[in-house]
Design a protein around this motif. Structure first.
Motif, short mmCIF file in Angstrom:
data_model
loop_
_atom_site.label_atom_id
_atom_site.label_comp_id
_atom_site.label_asym_id
_atom_site.label_seq_id
_atom_site.Cartn_x
_atom_site.Cartn_y
_atom_site.Cartn_z
N ASN A 59 -0.53 -11.24 55.89
CA ASN A 59 -1.86 -10.71 55.57
C ASN A 59 -2.63 -11.65 54.66
N ALA A 60 -2.06 -12.88 54.47
CA ALA A 60 -2.71 -13.82 53.56
C ALA A 60 -3.90 -14.49 54.23
N THR A 61 -4.83 -14.95 53.44
CA THR A 61 -5.99 -15.67 53.99
C THR A 61 -6.02 -17.10 53.48
N THR A 62 -5.01 -17.50 52.72
CA THR A 62 -4.96 -18.86 52.20
C THR A 62 -4.36 -19.78 53.24
N GLN A 72 1.79 -20.76 47.15
CA GLN A 72 2.36 -20.84 48.50
C GLN A 72 3.88 -20.72 48.45
N VAL A 73 4.44 -19.93 49.40
CA VAL A 73 5.90 -19.72 49.51
C VAL A 73 6.38 -20.27 50.86
N ALA A 95 3.60 -18.62 53.53
CA ALA A 95 2.61 -17.57 53.24
C ALA A 95 2.41 -17.51 51.74
N ASP A 96 1.42 -16.76 51.31
CA ASP A 96 1.18 -16.61 49.88
C ASP A 96 2.22 -15.71 49.26
N GLY A 97 2.60 -16.05 48.02
CA GLY A 97 3.49 -15.18 47.28
C GLY A 97 2.86 -13.82 47.08
N GLY A 98 3.68 -12.78 47.20
CA GLY A 98 3.19 -11.42 47.04
C GLY A 98 2.58 -10.84 48.29
N SER A 99 2.41 -11.67 49.37
CA SER A 99 1.81 -11.14 50.60
C SER A 99 2.88 -10.48 51.45
N SER A 100 2.41 -9.71 52.44
CA SER A 100 3.31 -8.99 53.33
C SER A 100 3.38 -9.75 54.66
N ILE A 101 4.63 -9.96 55.15
CA ILE A 101 4.79 -10.62 56.44
C ILE A 101 5.53 -9.67 57.38
N THR A 102 5.32 -9.88 58.68
CA THR A 102 6.02 -9.08 59.68
C THR A 102 7.24 -9.85 60.18
N ILE A 103 8.39 -9.22 60.13
CA ILE A 103 9.61 -9.85 60.64
C ILE A 103 9.61 -9.76 62.16
N PRO A 104 9.57 -10.90 62.87
CA PRO A 104 9.56 -10.83 64.34
C PRO A 104 10.92 -10.38 64.88
N SER A 117 9.83 -5.22 61.07
CA SER A 117 9.47 -4.53 59.83
C SER A 117 8.64 -5.46 58.95
N GLN A 118 7.95 -4.87 58.03
CA GLN A 118 7.16 -5.62 57.07
C GLN A 118 8.07 -6.03 55.90
N TYR A 119 7.77 -7.18 55.36
CA TYR A 119 8.53 -7.66 54.20
C TYR A 119 7.55 -8.20 53.18
N GLN A 120 7.74 -7.75 51.92
CA GLN A 120 6.86 -8.17 50.83
C GLN A 120 7.49 -9.37 50.14
N LEU A 121 6.81 -10.53 50.22
CA LEU A 121 7.29 -11.71 49.50
C LEU A 121 7.11 -11.51 48.00
N ALA A 122 8.04 -12.09 47.24
CA ALA A 122 7.93 -12.00 45.78
C ALA A 122 6.76 -12.87 45.32
N SER A 123 6.14 -12.48 44.26
CA SER A 123 5.06 -13.28 43.68
C SER A 123 5.62 -14.57 43.12
N VAL A 124 4.79 -15.59 43.07
CA VAL A 124 5.22 -16.89 42.56
C VAL A 124 4.96 -16.92 41.06
N THR A 125 6.04 -16.89 40.32
CA THR A 125 5.92 -17.00 38.86
C THR A 125 6.59 -18.26 38.34
N THR A 126 7.56 -18.79 39.13
CA THR A 126 8.23 -20.04 38.78
C THR A 126 8.33 -20.88 40.05
N ASP A 127 8.72 -22.15 39.90
CA ASP A 127 8.89 -23.02 41.07
C ASP A 127 9.97 -22.47 42.01
#
Length: 684
Positions: A59-62, A72-73, A95-104, A117-127
């Motif tokens: 669902n990211a637009t970046t 970016q993750v 995809a962007d950190g914190g965004s939701s992706i669909t598992i194919p 299913s949908q999967y929520q990526l963790a936000s990027v707080t460290t490298d």
């Protein structure tokens, strides 16, 4: 020697393995997402491994792969076995950190993924958050059991088809069906009224109409397609037993049975035709092979017990074909020693299966078999005296010292001692154990093995060795063709003949006219020397061969070799002259010895054909399941590193192990190898 290249098969593991420009693609391979620097939710990403869109949706637009995007993750989706956690297949993306992706949804042979299913990526707080792994459990499904019964037109079972297993979600299942049923008769029409799927006759299944002339394998595939299996075997068949019964229609025309030789000098030739000679010229409509009559046997080939899995019928020609394999011969070696254990004579008999040895009438005054029978066979004659012409027959055997190795196939519990073997032949056939004459004992045993001179298939492939210690002292001296002692080299050599008999010479250089070394036989020489410019090898105390009539050889542990794929396949005869025939690159051959020809070493690949050691790759069969534990380097058949690397935690099958420059390798594809130390055997 027989080429057994296996029709150029590629070796694979667990999934279809494709060779394309040297690249191996397996179902375990990683699918890499190529971003085009456009918003990933535009749905235009591509994959390197195929046309199927397995791109995760976000669902990211970046823009993906934007090096300026600190959010970016790079993620990897690992489809793993829910029990062992082994990675079965992987997909990567960004995809962007914190965004939701669909598992194919992944389609993997033998496994099920319940839903996307949908999967929520963790936000990027460290490298460390810029690289994330996602595990998707895959449930192992029970395969479908394929049971096929093959019946002749009279309803009698042919019992040729082993039970097979088909994996659900396997895109290769149609090829698997063809392989499983490849042993069924070819060209025969199926009797739909008497053939079944489950409890249904095939003639009641409307979707099979028009397939009356199809093969059983094509019919099975059509049934599975009707069960919902199009591109892959449908999951609904998991755990099911797919029972088929195929019965053939009678052959409603006059036909012939052709027996075709496979391998050897008659390879591909029809060696016998059954036209119903014993059935008023008409063969039964329900066919079966009755074998080749003994009177029409071709030496070196079977007369019965043919390969029931390689039968074909040509309806247009009216010919039913059976394949007739080579029948190995019998090698008999008799070593005769004097009472001081000095080797006096060695005689080799290389006897061809289904051959006939010349016979003569049994003695009326002192018959070998007083009863007239041996092995329940009426004795019309005994082996000709010429059969024994090379042996010392007039001495008594020292029974306690002698042994007969592998001559008692009827009773494997009997040891090789001469006393026990003679006792067995006394019980079975009436050998007189009080008669220790070498001639009597040898003649009795040989006639028991080959009654009426018939070399039956029951002794095929046997190697029989008789070590006979005789009650005399050999007084012969090691005479030789006149030479000075300094010219004689006491050296043991293994020598062999090829496709022609080899003349023998006496100690004066005269041709021996009544004896010769037989075709394709091996001998041992204890001396070599040159006389009048001619080199000789001594093969018995008073018999010599010219060096140019034989070749030297040594035994080898190698029995299998492969022609290098970039090799010429050039072969030579025993004199080192190149022959017109060549061995195809990347073909496999059997070998039994290394010949020394003009100072070079060659593997023997047929009676008088040899190939240089450095033009082939020796190998051993070694069928293993392997798994990589790291990114693994691959090499070609010469040990040169390839650009291809095998991914971590991926399974492969190997069929052989080779040694290249002192390092052992497994073969994982036709010309792709991995070091034994770089890969692990898969544990059960």
């Amino acid at each position: 020697m027989k080429n057994f290249q296996g029709n150029g098969k590629r070796w694979i593991l667990f999934s279809t393995l494709t060779l394309a420009g040297g690249l191996i693609l397996t179902t375990n391979s990683t699918t890499t997402i190529k971003a085009d620097n456009i918003p990933v939710n535009a749905g235009t990403a591509e994959t390197e491994t195929g046309n199927e869109d397995t791109t995760p949706t976000t669902n990211a637009t970046t823009p993906a792969n934007d090096p300026t995007n600190d959010n970016q993750v790079n993620y990897t989706i690992n489809y793993v076995d829910s029990t062992s956690s082994n990675v079965l297949q992987s997909t990567t993306g960004t995809a962007d950190g914190g965004s939701s992706i669909t598992i194919p949804t992944a389609t993997i042979a033998g496994y099920q993924q319940n839903t996307s299913s949908q999967y929520q990526l963790a936000s990027v707080t460290t490298d460390a958050d810029k690289k994330q792994d996602i595990s998707v459990p895959m449930t192992k499904l029970t395969g479908a059991t394929l049971r096929v019964k093959e019946n002749e037109s009279d309803g009698n079972s042919l019992n040729r088809i082993p039970v097979g297993s088909l994996e659900v979600n396997d895109s290769n299942y149609k090829n698997d069906v063809q392989t499983e049923l490849s042993t069924m008769q070819k060209g025969r029409k199926v009797d739909f009224a008497n053939s079944t799927y489950g409890y249904s006759s095939l003639n009641t299944l409307d979707y099979l109409k028009g397939m009356e002339n199809s093969s059983p394998a094509d019919i099975v595939i059509k049934v599975l397609e009707n069960e919902g299996s199009s591109d892959v075997l449908n999951e609904s068949l998991s755990g099911k037993e797919l029972d088929f019964g195929f019965q053939y229609l009678p052959i409603d025309e006059n036909y012939e049975v052709h027996y075709v030789a496979v391998g050897g000098p008659q390879d591909g030739k029809v060696i016998y035709i059954d036209k119903g000679q014993n059935d008023n010229g008409v063969l039964p409509s329900t066919p079966h092979h009755r074998g080749i009559p003994a009177s029409d046997a071709v030496p070196g080939y079977k007369v019965s017990s043919f390969d029931e899995n390689d039968i074909s019928f040509d309806e247009e020609a009216g010919v039913l074909t059976f394949k007739v394999p080579i029948e190995p011969g019998i090698l008999i070696t008799i070593n005769e020693y004097d009472k001081n254990k000095k080797l006096v004579k060695t005689v080799n008999w290389d006897i061809i299966s289904n051959d006939k040895i010349a016979i003569q009438p049994d003695s009326t005054s002192n018959p070998i078999f007083p009863s007239g029978k041996i092995r329940n066979t009426d004795i019309s004659g005994v082996l000709s005296d010429s059969f024994y012409k090379d042996l010392i027959m007039d001495k008594n055997l020292i029974i306690a010292d002698s042994n007969f190795d592998d001559i008692h196939g009827d009773s494997p519990e009997v040891s090789d001692s001469a006393a026990q073997v003679m006792g067995l032949y006394n019980q079975l056939y009436g050998l007189d154990t009080k008669n220790s004459n070498m001639g009597y004992i040898t003649k009795f045993i040989m006639n028991a093995l080959f009654p009426n001179g018939s070399v039956g298939e029951n002794w095929s492939g046997n190697v029989i060795t008789i070590n006979a210690y005789l009650d005399f002292v050999d007084q012969s001296t090691s005479t030789s063709i006149p030479v000075t002692p300094s010219d004689v080299i006491n050296k043991v050599n293994n020598i062999a003949t090829t496709t022609k008999k080899v003349n023998l010479y006496d100690n004066k250089g005269n041709l021996i006219t009544n004896r010769a070394l037989d075709i394709n036989t091996a001998w041992q020489s204890d001396q070599e020397f040159t006389y009048n410019g001619q080199k000789y090898y001594r093969v018995s105390p008073d018999e010599y061969v010219k060096a140019g009539d034989v070749y030297l050889y040594k035994d080898t542990d190698t029995s299998l070799v492969r022609i290098f794929s970039d090799g010429s396949g050039s072969i030579v005869d025993y004199l080192g002259s190149e022959v017109s025939r060549k061995l195809d690159p990347a073909t496999d051959w059997k070998t039994d010895r290394i010949a020394l020809i003009n100072g070079n070493e060659y593997y023997r690949v047929s009676t008088n054909e040899f190939i240089k050691l450095d033009t082939v790759q020796p190998y051993e069969n070694d069928f293993e399941n392997l798994v990589t534990s790291n990114l693994t380097n691959t090499y070609d058949e010469h040990g040169k590193e390839l650009t291809l690397k095998l991914p971590n935690n991926t399974g492969y099958k190997t069929d052989r192990i080779v040694t290249i420059n002192g390092i052992k390798y497994y073969r994982v594809s036709t010309d792709t190898f991995v070091k034994v130390d770089d890969i692990q055997k898969m544990t059960k």
